[in-house]
Design a protein around this motif. Structure first.
Motif, PDB file in Angstrom:
ATOM      1  N   PRO A 249      55.204  41.626  41.048  1.00 14.56           N
ATOM      2  CA  PRO A 249      54.804  41.467  39.644  1.00 14.56           C
ATOM      3  C   PRO A 249      55.750  40.565  38.875  1.00 14.56           C
ATOM      4  N   GLN A 250      55.148  39.724  38.013  1.00 10.06           N
ATOM      5  CA  GLN A 250      55.925  38.785  37.195  1.00 10.06           C
ATOM      6  C   GLN A 250      55.975  39.230  35.739  1.00 10.06           C
ATOM      7  N   SER A 251      55.233  40.293  35.411  1.00  6.48           N
ATOM      8  CA  SER A 251      55.178  40.723  34.015  1.00  6.48           C
ATOM      9  C   SER A 251      54.918  42.228  33.953  1.00  6.48           C
ATOM     10  N   VAL A 252      55.204  42.796  32.784  1.00  2.33           N
ATOM     11  CA  VAL A 252      54.902  44.211  32.564  1.00  2.33           C
ATOM     12  C   VAL A 252      53.395  44.432  32.681  1.00  2.33           C
ATOM     13  N   GLN A 253      52.604  43.481  32.167  1.00  2.22           N
ATOM     14  CA  GLN A 253      51.145  43.639  32.232  1.00  2.22           C
ATOM     15  C   GLN A 253      50.673  43.786  33.675  1.00  2.22           C
ATOM     16  N   GLN A 254      51.321  43.076  34.598  1.00  4.84           N
ATOM     17  CA  GLN A 254      50.905  43.205  36.000  1.00  4.84           C
ATOM     18  C   GLN A 254      51.209  44.607  36.540  1.00  4.84           C
ATOM     19  N   LEU A 255      52.294  45.206  36.074  1.00  2.00           N
ATOM     20  CA  LEU A 255      52.596  46.580  36.480  1.00  2.00           C
ATOM     21  C   LEU A 255      51.554  47.545  35.906  1.00  2.00           C
ATOM     22  N   VAL A 256      51.181  47.307  34.659  1.00  2.00           N
ATOM     23  CA  VAL A 256      50.148  48.130  34.016  1.00  2.00           C
ATOM     24  C   VAL A 256      48.824  47.964  34.763  1.00  2.00           C
ATOM     25  N   ASP A 257      48.483  46.723  35.077  1.00  5.09           N
ATOM     26  CA  ASP A 257      47.210  46.454  35.765  1.00  5.09           C
ATOM     27  C   ASP A 257      47.170  47.086  37.153  1.00  5.09           C
ATOM     28  N   PHE A 258      48.329  47.241  37.776  1.00  2.50           N
ATOM     29  CA  PHE A 258      48.382  47.892  39.089  1.00  2.50           C
ATOM     30  C   PHE A 258      47.800  49.304  38.986  1.00  2.50           C
ATOM     31  N   ILE A 259      48.196  50.028  37.936  1.00  3.47           N
ATOM     32  CA  ILE A 259      47.704  51.402  37.765  1.00  3.47           C
ATOM     33  C   ILE A 259      46.224  51.397  37.375  1.00  3.47           C
ATOM     34  N   ALA A 260      45.856  50.496  36.461  1.00  4.96           N
ATOM     35  CA  ALA A 260      44.435  50.419  36.068  1.00  4.96           C
ATOM     36  C   ALA A 260      43.567  50.094  37.287  1.00  4.96           C
ATOM     37  N   ALA A 261      44.070  49.212  38.148  1.00  6.15           N
ATOM     38  CA  ALA A 261      43.323  48.844  39.365  1.00  6.15           C
ATOM     39  C   ALA A 261      43.128  50.061  40.264  1.00  6.15           C
ATOM     40  N   LYS A 262      44.175  50.873  40.395  1.00  8.08           N
ATOM     41  CA  LYS A 262      44.068  52.086  41.226  1.00  8.08           C
ATOM     42  C   LYS A 262      43.034  53.053  40.651  1.00  8.08           C
ATOM     43  N   VAL A 263      43.027  53.168  39.309  1.00  5.71           N
ATOM     44  CA  VAL A 263      42.055  54.047  38.660  1.00  5.71           C
ATOM     45  C   VAL A 263      40.637  53.539  38.939  1.00  5.71           C
ATOM     46  N   LEU A 264      40.432  52.238  38.735  1.00  2.35           N
ATOM     47  CA  LEU A 264      39.086  51.678  38.915  1.00  2.35           C
ATOM     48  C   LEU A 264      38.659  51.775  40.383  1.00  2.35           C
ATOM     49  N   ASP A 265      39.594  51.544  41.304  1.00  4.05           N
ATOM     50  CA  ASP A 265      39.281  51.733  42.739  1.00  4.05           C
ATOM     51  C   ASP A 265      38.842  53.175  42.998  1.00  4.05           C
ATOM     52  N   ALA A 266      39.553  54.112  42.378  1.00  3.44           N
ATOM     53  CA  ALA A 266      39.281  55.539  42.641  1.00  3.44           C
ATOM     54  C   ALA A 266      37.882  55.943  42.192  1.00  3.44           C
ATOM     55  N   ILE A 267      37.350  55.255  41.172  1.00  9.58           N
ATOM     56  CA  ILE A 267      36.014  55.619  40.689  1.00  9.58           C
ATOM     57  C   ILE A 267      34.964  54.574  41.082  1.00  9.58           C
ATOM     58  N   GLY A 268      35.367  53.635  41.945  1.00 11.07           N
ATOM     59  CA  GLY A 268      34.392  52.693  42.508  1.00 11.07           C
ATOM     60  C   GLY A 268      33.892  51.650  41.533  1.00 11.07           C
ATOM     61  N   VAL A 269      34.750  51.251  40.595  1.00 13.79           N
ATOM     62  CA  VAL A 269      34.377  50.202  39.641  1.00 13.79           C
ATOM     63  C   VAL A 269      35.081  48.903  40.044  1.00 13.79           C
ATOM     64  N   GLU A 270      34.287  47.828  40.174  1.00 15.33           N
ATOM     65  CA  GLU A 270      34.863  46.563  40.650  1.00 15.33           C
ATOM     66  C   GLU A 270      35.732  45.894  39.593  1.00 15.33           C
ATOM     67  N   HIS A 271      36.739  45.181  40.071  1.00 11.79           N
ATOM     68  CA  HIS A 271      37.667  44.505  39.162  1.00 11.79           C
ATOM     69  C   HIS A 271      38.408  43.440  39.966  1.00 11.79           C
ATOM     70  N   ASP A 272      39.083  42.563  39.222  1.00 14.26           N
ATOM     71  CA  ASP A 272      39.955  41.609  39.928  1.00 14.26           C
ATOM     72  C   ASP A 272      41.340  41.627  39.270  1.00 14.26           C
ATOM     73  N   LEU A 273      41.820  42.845  39.021  1.00  7.03           N
ATOM     74  CA  LEU A 273      43.083  43.000  38.289  1.00  7.03           C
ATOM     75  C   LEU A 273      44.303  42.688  39.142  1.00  7.03           C
ATOM     76  N   ILE A 274      44.175  42.833  40.453  1.00  2.00           N
ATOM     77  CA  ILE A 274      45.358  42.670  41.305  1.00  2.00           C
ATOM     78  C   ILE A 274      45.030  41.806  42.525  1.00  2.00           C
ATOM     79  N   THR A 275      46.082  41.262  43.111  1.00  2.31           N
ATOM     80  CA  THR A 275      45.952  40.657  44.425  1.00  2.31           C
ATOM     81  C   THR A 275      46.201  41.766  45.431  1.00  2.31           C
ATOM     82  N   ARG A 276      45.251  41.969  46.313  1.00  2.00           N
ATOM     83  CA  ARG A 276      45.381  43.108  47.230  1.00  2.00           C
ATOM     84  C   ARG A 276      46.350  42.804  48.368  1.00  2.00           C
ATOM     85  N   TRP A 277      46.860  43.859  48.924  1.00  2.11           N
ATOM     86  CA  TRP A 277      47.780  43.759  50.055  1.00  2.11           C
ATOM     87  C   TRP A 277      47.114  42.983  51.181  1.00  2.11           C
ATOM     88  N   SER A 278      47.802  41.973  51.691  1.00  2.00           N
ATOM     89  CA  SER A 278      47.203  41.099  52.702  1.00  2.00           C
ATOM     90  C   SER A 278      47.551  41.527  54.122  1.00  2.00           C
TER      91      SER A 278
END
Ligand code: FMN
Length: 222
Positions: free
Chosen positions: A173-202
């Motif tokens: 992460p290069q910013s606080v927002q990216q750290l915040v988006d990491f958690i939001a991405a996990k939440v959206l993944d958990a409920i099956g809502v699509e997003h492009d908040l993060i770059t996924r583990w390759s």
């Protein structure tokens, strides 16, 4: 009879733990994905919004206040006062997709675990559990007491997904927002809502750091 399909929102409960940016990111992610949202903001969350955002969130002017918090239109959001125990999400017959409590205070964790239902946020979470709909809880406190740990275990055993606000750093992460988006991405993944908040583990160690021009390790060498 109308052929329109009924509204089927996600309930988002914002409780009074630190971490209002997590709530903002989840709300934004849901709306960006075209999801409907029913929003409940606890009394204590008004204090964290004042503290962390400088925003006085008012029931009567929720549309204006939510709009300035999210910095976007609030179409798709229905707002319910936390004091309104007769609100839609207080009943299982009111259809929802499920609920996210973000951030979740230890008081909210305790109240939901024991079925206290002291306000609409806790009641809606209890309804979500009893109806066996997805319930994602994002606790924010550190360290945890034994009592909080017990309540978290109770919630886990009741079927809730416990998703602590503890962002990972493997995306460089290069910013606080990216750290915040990491958690939001996990939440959206958990409920099956699509997003492009993060770059996924390759699957490749160090790939995210190299993609960012190795600035993380360069900083560490200074
Ligand atoms: C500025 C501020 C920050 C707080 N941060 C936290 C926190 O990070 N975690 C927590 O569990 N409680 C925190 N609290 C305490 C909760 O707001 C308090 O326990 C409250 O009763 C929670 O009520 P609610 O669950 O109905 O929102 C904070 C309170 C304030 C005023």
């Amino acid at each position: 009879m109308s052929s329109e399909s009924p509204r089927r929102p996600w309930v988002v409960g914002v409780s009074g733990a630190s971490g209002t940016p997590y709530a903002r990111a989840v709300l934004t992610g849901l709306l960006d994905a075209g999801e409907e949202v029913d929003l409940v903001v606890s009394r204590a969350a008004r204090l964290t919004l004042i503290d962390e955002v400088g925003l006085s969130f008012r029931d009567a002017y929720w549309q204006d206040d939510l709009g300035s918090w999210l910095g976007r239109d609030t179409q798709g959001v229905r707002y319910w006062s936390a004091a309104d125990l007769g609100a839609g999400p207080a009943s299982g017959s009111y259809l929802t997709r499920g609920m996210v409590v973000v951030p979740a205070s230890t008081a909210a964790v305790a109240g939901i675990a024991i079925g206290l239902s002291k306000d609409l946020l806790q009641r809606a979470a209890d309804v979500t559990l009893k109806e066996r709909r997805p319930l994602v809880i994002v606790p924010r406190e550190t360290p945890y007491t034994r009592s909080t740990l017990q309540h978290l275990l109770t919630l886990h055993d009741a079927g809730a997904i416990l998703l602590p606000a503890s962002p990972g750093f493997y995306g460089a992460p290069q910013s606080v927002q990216q750290l915040v988006d990491f958690i939001a991405a996990k939440v959206l993944d958990a409920i099956g809502v699509e997003h492009d908040l993060i770059t996924r583990w390759s699957g490749e160690l160090g790939a995210a750091r190299r993609d960012h021009g190795d600035s993380a390790s360069a900083g560490a060498r200074k």
